[in-house]
Design a protein around this motif. Structure first.
Motif: not given
Length: 421
Positions: A329-338
């Protein structure tokens, strides 16, 4: 129960459990196939690296960086998420994109398939109960299988991806991840962008960063943190397995001897240890003190199912960790946040970090909600090895000193029992 127990680590098992060499430490570990497939979907090559197929992973990571760049996949994805679909279609190189799709799907499928096969090999290696060589000395390096702290591996990877792998003993993996992290950061102008972001100059940060290369970073960063944490745990488990098999082989060997000893004027002391090099050091010290080897009985404690805990050590037999979903989940939301950070006020750096932390907490919450039974924040302290020593009363004080020096968890002096005829 194992069919046979080897007493010599020089015997080559049919299904080895782990390998230690100058290149690092690798083990056959029961990793969940769907998690391997997800990491492959996040970044081709990561799924294979997660299950220990590092050469496959290296090839696919290089392929991803080259073909993705040629096809402008990252830019097309980012523009699509921002609703700029015409620009996404225009920037996408269709020739390279068609080449990309086949290998991308293969990476996901093959990482899942290989994880299933490795799980089968894990079960066969447990049946064979083959030995593991706990160290390797070469001209280039000294590799020792010892106990490390998983959270130190995680922290070092937070500072710079690759350092956690080097800490865990994976020399080649750490060098590869560290090298690609430096290269991608350079191409993305990430360091200067981070500096501007932390100084509050968000417009300059968004202006100088290379969108395409920067979008590789969230996946690399998240995977490096998770892989460092999980690999240290797996190496710790491999250490436990190696020591358990050594102690069993030692006990079997001593059981074949039947010395007629004088048991008069003796004392029995039982001590508990966690799995560590101190166990074998303590045994050696006791024998050096003059206690006969057959009077030092060391046996591992069979682990029972324990409550789930948040700061877990992935010691479950199925390889599952409560942090699996959290890091994904951290990887997914990190990409979306970026991606959305390129158009939002705080910029891609800050929003990427917010997305990573927020995604981790969301994933952790979901894991806890779906985890059956009680859970604790940390794991309970366990005594994993019991040592029973029978020695002369005159050696009692020195024996207790050795146990304390070698980090025994606790000890008890058994009361003298009168023998019944």
């Amino acid at each position: 129960m194992p069919h046979q127990r080897f007493q010599s680590s020089s015997i080559n098992p049919r299904y080895p459990k782990g390998k230690i060499s100058v290149f690092g430490i690798n083990s056959v570990y029961p990793r969940p196939p769907w998690i391997a497939a997800w990491w492959a979907a996040s970044f081709p090559g990561f799924g294979h690296m997660f299950i220990g197929k590092y050469f496959y992973g290296f090839v696919l990571v290089i392929w991803e960086l080259v073909i993705n760049s040629k096809a402008n996949i990252n830019m097309a994805i980012a523009l699509s998420f921002l609703g700029r679909f015409d620009e996404a279609r225009e920037i996408l190189n269709e020739d390279w994109a068609l080449m990309y799709v086949g290998v991308y799907v293969y990476s996901i499928w093959d990482s899942y398939r290989c994880a299933v096969e490795i799980n089968k090999s894990h079960k066969l290696s447990e049946i064979e109960d083959a030995p593991i060589t706990p160290s390797e000395v070469s001209f280039f390096d000294v590799i020792v299988l010892d106990k490390k702290h998983p959270w130190l591996g995680l922290v070092w990877s937070v500072i710079s991806p690759g350092l956690g792998q080097l800490y865990g003993g994976s020399t080649i993996i750490g060098t590869f991840i560290l090298g690609w992290w430096i290269f991608v950061c350079y191409k993305a102008v990430a360091i200067r962008s981070w500096l501007y972001s932390f100084l509050g100059d968000f417009s300059s940060a968004a202006a100088i960063v290379d969108w395409h290369w920067y979008l590789f970073l969230p996946s690399i960063y998240s995977f490096a943190i998770y892989q460092a944490y999980s690999s240290v745990n797996e190496n710790n488990t491999l250490f436990d397995i190696e020591q358990v098999r050594y102690l069993r082989a030692r006990a079997d060997h001593l059981a074949q001897q039947h010395p007629a000893d004088d048991v008069q004027n003796t004392v029995q002391i039982i001590a508990t240890f966690e799995h560590s090099p101190f166990v074998e050091m303590a045994i050696h010290d006791l024998e050096k003190l003059g206690v006969p080897p057959h009077r030092v009985v060391a046996m591992p404690v069979e682990n029972l199912v324990t409550d789930t805990h948040i700061i877990d050590s992935i010691h479950q037999v199925d390889g599952r960790s409560i942090l699996d979903g959290a890091m994904m989940s951290a990887a997914i939301f990190s990409i979306l946040g970026t991606i959305y950070g390129f158009v939002w006020y705080l910029g891609p750096i800050i929003w990427g970090l917010i997305g990573m932390v927020g995604g981790f907490l969301i994933g952790l919450t979901i894991e806890l909600l779906f985890t059956k039974g009680k859970f604790r924040f940390t794991s309970r302290r366990k005594a994993e090895v019991i040592i029973k020593v029978t020695c002369q009363v005159s050696l009692q004080h020195q024996l207790l000193h050795i146990l304390k020096a070698r980090k025994a968890s606790g000890f008890v002096i058994m009361p003298q029992m009168s023998e019944s005829v």
